[in-house]
Design a protein around this motif. Structure first.
Motif, mmCIF file in Angstrom:
data_model
loop_
_atom_site.group_PDB
_atom_site.id
_atom_site.type_symbol
_atom_site.label_atom_id
_atom_site.label_comp_id
_atom_site.label_asym_id
_atom_site.label_seq_id
_atom_site.Cartn_x
_atom_site.Cartn_y
_atom_site.Cartn_z
ATOM 1 N N VAL A 58 0.828 -1.203 0.000
ATOM 2 C CA VAL A 58 0.000 0.000 0.000
ATOM 3 C C VAL A 58 0.863 1.255 0.000
ATOM 4 N N CYS A 59 1.782 1.367 0.971
ATOM 5 C CA CYS A 59 2.576 2.595 1.096
ATOM 6 C C CYS A 59 4.023 2.438 0.606
ATOM 7 N N GLY A 60 4.498 1.194 0.448
ATOM 8 C CA GLY A 60 5.855 0.973 -0.049
ATOM 9 C C GLY A 60 6.921 0.964 1.022
ATOM 10 N N ARG A 61 6.538 0.986 2.289
ATOM 11 C CA ARG A 61 7.510 0.998 3.395
ATOM 12 C C ARG A 61 8.278 -0.313 3.412
ATOM 13 N N ASN A 62 9.614 -0.219 3.486
ATOM 14 C CA ASN A 62 10.488 -1.387 3.553
ATOM 15 C C ASN A 62 10.805 -1.721 4.991
ATOM 16 N N LYS A 63 10.936 -3.010 5.265
ATOM 17 C CA LYS A 63 11.281 -3.487 6.598
ATOM 18 C C LYS A 63 12.214 -4.679 6.429
ATOM 19 N N GLY A 64 13.231 -4.765 7.297
ATOM 20 C CA GLY A 64 14.155 -5.889 7.260
ATOM 21 C C GLY A 64 15.255 -5.718 8.281
ATOM 22 N N ILE A 65 16.026 -6.767 8.514
ATOM 23 C CA ILE A 65 17.081 -6.678 9.529
ATOM 24 C C ILE A 65 18.288 -5.900 9.017
ATOM 25 N N PHE A 66 18.456 -5.777 7.696
ATOM 26 C CA PHE A 66 19.575 -5.028 7.141
ATOM 27 C C PHE A 66 19.113 -3.741 6.486
ATOM 28 N N GLY A 67 18.001 -3.209 6.890
ATOM 29 C CA GLY A 67 17.535 -1.954 6.319
ATOM 30 C C GLY A 67 16.147 -2.006 5.778
#
Length: 67
Positions: A58-67
């Motif tokens: 929906v918004c394109g927000r990235n999530k992850g342990i390396f960024g």
């Protein structure tokens, strides 16, 4: 190929569809065998990152342990 999961997005403040990369375990197994086990550390890092790295559709927000 990608993984799809319904997850809560902090930016949208609701449950949305998130997509993320998948890990080619066959490729990493071959590389581990060819390098006599040295590649297994990279395999673990890639698999850990790919299971936590997602993007909200929906918004394109990235999530992850390396960024």
């Amino acid at each position: 190929m990608s993984n799809q999961i319904m997850n809560h997005c902090k930016l949208c403040d609701k449950k949305t569809l998130h997509v993320g990369p998948s890990t080619s375990h066959v490729l990493h197994l071959l590389l581990t065998l060819l390098t006599m086990g040295v590649w297994v550390f990279m395999w673990i890092l890639v698999a850990a990152n790919n299971t936590t790295k997602t993007q909200c559709t929906v918004c394109g927000r990235n999530k992850g342990i390396f960024g």
